[in-house]
Scaffold this active site. Structure first.
Site, short mmCIF file in Angstrom:
data_model
loop_
_atom_site.label_atom_id
_atom_site.label_comp_id
_atom_site.label_asym_id
_atom_site.label_seq_id
_atom_site.Cartn_x
_atom_site.Cartn_y
_atom_site.Cartn_z
N ALA A 91 -54.80 -8.97 65.14
CA ALA A 91 -53.36 -8.92 64.74
C ALA A 91 -52.77 -8.10 63.84
CB ALA A 91 -53.01 -10.27 64.82
N HIS A 92 -51.50 -8.25 63.75
CA HIS A 92 -50.73 -7.20 62.64
C HIS A 92 -51.23 -7.38 61.32
CE1 HIS A 92 -47.01 -10.39 62.79
NE2 HIS A 92 -48.33 -10.93 62.47
N ASN A 93 -51.28 -6.65 60.64
CA ASN A 93 -51.34 -6.45 58.96
C ASN A 93 -52.98 -6.99 58.71
OD1 ASN A 93 -48.40 -6.86 59.10
ND2 ASN A 93 -48.88 -5.28 57.68
#
Length: 346
Positions: free
Chosen positions: A236-238
Site C-alpha cells: 500500500a501507499h507510503n
C-alpha cells in the site's frame, strides 16, 4: 557451449576431484541426468543417487569422494547451484532497438542498447537505461526512470514518475504506482484523497507476477535494494521496505508500515498500517500483525504474537478436550457425593 569441469569450478569457487577435463553439456537432477550432465548432491542419500546416475560430474559441498564420478567440491551447494545454472541456461539476448508497433514519445530518452518490444508505450520524458528490456505490451508513464539492465516482462504497467534502479526484474501483469487506497468520510460519502506521491524501486529488486505497489499519498512508497517480492503481493501507499527482504505470495502490507532489512514475510501475511517491523524479523504464514515488532523476533498466528508465546497457546488448546473431559468427570463425582449441595436450615 560445453564447459569443462575445471572451467565451471573456476566460476563457482569450486575444486575438481577427478577428471578436470570432462566436458559438461547440461545440468539436471540425478533422476533426470543424462550423459554429459552435471548434477548436485547436498547429503548422502542424494549423493548415492547421483553416483548411480548417468551424470558425468557431481557438485557437492561435503567431504564426499567417488571412484565413479568427477566431483566439483564447493563451499555451499545451494549457492553454487544458483551460480551454475546461468552458465548452462543464460537469459536470451534480445537485439537492441524499438519494435515498429511500440509507441515512444519524442521526449523520451531510450538508450540505443535497450530493447523495446511490440506494443509497448513509453511516455513523455521517460528515461530508459542501457541494456534494458521491455518484452511487450509494457506501459511506462510520463517521467518514469528505468535503470540499466532492468527487465519488464509482458504487460507491466508503470504509472507516471515511477523510478526503477538497476538490474530490476518485474514480472508479467505487475502494476507499479497505482493510486493508494485513501478516502475520507465526508457528508456520508467517501471522498478520495489525491495520491500525488510515487514509487521508488532500488537496485537488484525482483517483483513477481501480478504484484501491485501503490504510490504514496505524499512522498514515495519505497522498495529497498535486493528485496524479492513473490507473486500476488499488495503493497500500500507510503510503505517502506528495507534491503534484502523476502515478501512471499499473497502477503499484504497496509499503508505507511515500515520494514527493516532482511525481513521475511511468509505467504498470506497481513500487516496493519503504520507499524514498524525491525531488522531480521520473520513472520510465519497466514499471520495477522497488529503491533510493532522489534529486531530479530519471530512471530506467527492471528493475531500474531511472539512464536514462543503462540506455541504455548497452541499446546494448551491441544490439551483442552482432555481437560474438559476431566472437569466433567469431577463434576459428576461431586454431584454424586452431594459435596456441592447447599445446607438448608428448617
Amino acid at each position: 557451449m560445453p564447459l569443462t569441469a575445471a572451467e565451471i569450478a573456476r566460476q563457482i569457487d569450486g575444486e575438481v576431484l577427478g577428471d578436470a577435463s570432462v566436458h559438461l553439456t547440461g545440468f539436471a537432477p540425478a533422476d533426470k541426468a543424462r550423459a554429459g550432465d552435471l548434477t548436485f548432491a547436498e547429503n548422502q542419500t542424494y549423493f548415492n543417487r547421483a553416483e548411480q546416475s548417468a551424470a558425468a560430474a557431481i557438485m557437492v559441498d561435503g567431504q564426499f569422494t567417488s571412484t565413479k564420478k568427477t566431483l566439483i567440491r564447493v563451499p555451499n551447494a545451494r549457492i553454487a547451484f544458483a551460480k551454475v545454472l546461468p552458465l548452462f541456461f543464460p537469459d536470451p539476448v534480445l537485439a537492441p532497438g524499438v519494435h515498429a508497433t511500440a509507441v515512444v514519445a519524442a521526449s523520451a530518452q531510450v538508450d540505443p542498447t535497450a530493447h523495446i518490444g511490440p506494443h509497448c508505450v513509453v511516455g513523455e520524458q521517460v528515461r530508459i537505461g542501457a541494456r534494458c528490456v521491455l518484452h511487450g505490451g509494457d506501459h511506462a508513464g510520463a517521467n518514469c526512470v528505468i535503470g540499466a539492465d532492468t527487465q519488464l516482462f509482458p504487460n507491466v504497467v508503470l504509472y507516471p514518475r515511477t523510478q526503477l534502479g538497476q538490474r530490476v526484474r518485474i514480472h508479467a501483469g505487475a502494476v507499479i504506482g497505482s493510486d493508494g487506497f485513501g478516502y475520507v468520510l465526508d457528508a456520508g460519502a467517501h471522498r478520495k484523497v489525491p495520491q500525488i506521491g510515487h514509487v521508488i524501486v532500488h537496485d537488484d529488486v525482483e517483483i513477481g507476477a501480478n504484484v501491485t505497489i501503490d504510490r504514496g499519498a505524499l512522498g514515495p512508497t519505497s522498495i529497498g535494494r535486493g528485496t524479492k517480492i513473490d507473486n500476488l503481493v499488495q503493497i500500500a501507499h507510503n510503505v517502506a521496505i528495507g534491503e534484502h527482504c523476502l515478501v512471499i505470495a499473497q502477503a499484504g502490507i497496509a499503508g505507511s508500515t515500515k520494514l527493516g532489512n532482511f525481513v521475511t514475510l511468509a505467504g498470506q501475511v497481513g500487516l496493519a498500517g503504520h507499524l514498524k517491523i525491525g531488522n531480521k524479523v520473520t513472520i510465519a504464514a497466514q499471520s495477522g500483525v497488529m503491533h510493532d515488532i522489534a529486531d530479530g523476533e519471530k512471530w506467527f498466528g492471528y493475531p500474531a504474537q511472539p512464536d514462543r508465546q503462540m506455541k504455548r497457546q497452541i499446546l494448551a488448546l491441544q490439551q483442552l478436550p482432555e481437560l474438559l473431559r476431566r472437569v466433567a468427570e469431577l463434576e459428576k463425582k461431586l454431584a454424586g457425593t452431594g459435596a456441592g449441595a447447599t445446607d438448608r436450615k428448617p
